[in-house]
Scaffold this active site. Structure first.
Site, PDB file in Angstrom:
ATOM      1  N   TYR A 163       0.779  -4.968   0.418  1.00  0.00           N
ATOM      2  CA  TYR A 163       2.158  -5.022   0.913  1.00  0.00           C
ATOM      3  C   TYR A 163       2.665  -3.630   1.258  1.00  0.00           C
ATOM      4  CZ  TYR A 163       7.215  -6.012   0.693  1.00  0.00           C
ATOM      5  OH  TYR A 163       8.552  -6.117   0.966  1.00  0.00           O
ATOM      6  N   LYS A 168       3.783  -2.014   5.032  1.00  0.00           N
ATOM      7  CA  LYS A 168       5.150  -1.548   5.291  1.00  0.00           C
ATOM      8  C   LYS A 168       5.201  -0.040   5.546  1.00  0.00           C
ATOM      9  CE  LYS A 168       7.552  -5.388   4.916  1.00  0.00           C
ATOM     10  NZ  LYS A 168       8.367  -5.926   6.016  1.00  0.00           N
TER      11      LYS A 168
END
Length: 244
Positions: free
Chosen positions: A150, A154
């Site tokens: 994740y 990002k």
């Protein structure tokens, strides 16, 4: 009503931060293209906006499929404001990651925004104005256990934010990002009280953000009130507690 006459596309707008952003953009006067995968939830958001006197329509698309992302861009039409909010998060240690999960995170969190910007930003540039806001996360800059996939996806989005800001600045298109901290969303509903308190205590304010609080920052950056801000990543994390 500073966005009257503008059209905004919000991905992942059927729940959480995305829904709050869509509602607030409509309150500012924008016509909102509500994206999601669930038509029923999409219709609910559109109904909420229309009940308040706003304008909205729903477009379904699978952002893990680049061809479907391009279809979304085509159906959305001329967009003045793009909010890249949709994403996925699965917290696992590196040893528990799979190739399929890694690809999913990169496809949804990084590649889909890239495809949408590539498809929609040139039109903004031709018209001489536009605003793009990418939703990142505190975990892109703060080491957090189990967030490797994740966080990486990002962090890549934050780098693209700065690159796009430089590429499109002279054409009147601003590109920024918002990095939320712990936020109350449908994903937190299953957490027990002790876990919620532990998460809240990672902030100086000792509480989770409400989606509407994050949306305020997103809508500000999307609006002309932030006309001299581009290439920025705005932390909306409730502050960091002091050590000791």
């Amino acid at each position: 009503m500073g966005m009257s006459g503008l059209t905004a596309l919000v991905t992942g707008a059927t729940a959480g931060i995305g829904r709050a952003v869509a509602v607030q953009l409509a309150q500012e006067g924008a016509e909102v293209v509500v994206h999601g995968r669930d038509a029923e939830r999409g219709a609910d958001v559109v109904a909420e906006i229309e009940k308040a006197g706003g304008a909205a329509r729903f477009v379904r698309a699978d952002l893990a499929d680049s061809s479907d992302v391009l279809r979304l861009a085509e159906e959305a039409g001329d967009i003045d404001v793009l909010i890249n909010n949709a994403g996925v998060y699965k917290f696992l240690p590196t040893s528990g990651m799979t190739d399929a999960l890694f690809d999913l995170h990169m496809d949804l969190n990084t590649k889909a925004p890239y495809v949408l910007v590539r498809a929609l930003a040139p039109g903004m540039a031709r018209r001489g104005r536009g605003s793009i806001v990418n939703i990142s996360t505190m975990a892109a800059s703060v080491v957090t256990r189990g967030t490797g996939m994740y966080s990486a996806s990002k962090a890549a989005l934050e780098q693209l934010t700065e690159v796009w800001a430089a590429e499109y600045a002279e054409q009147g298109v601003r590109v920024n990002a918002v990095a939320p901290g712990p936020t109350r969303t449908p994903g937190t509903d299953d957490m027990d009280a002790a876990t919620l308190k532990a998460v809240a205590d990672t902030t100086a304010l000792r509480r989770l953000a409400e989606p509407e609080e994050v949306a305020e920052a997103v809508v500000f950056l999307a609006s002309d009130r932030a006309s001299y801000i581009t290439g920025a990543v705005l932390d909306v994390i409730g502050g960091r507690p002091a050590i000791g």
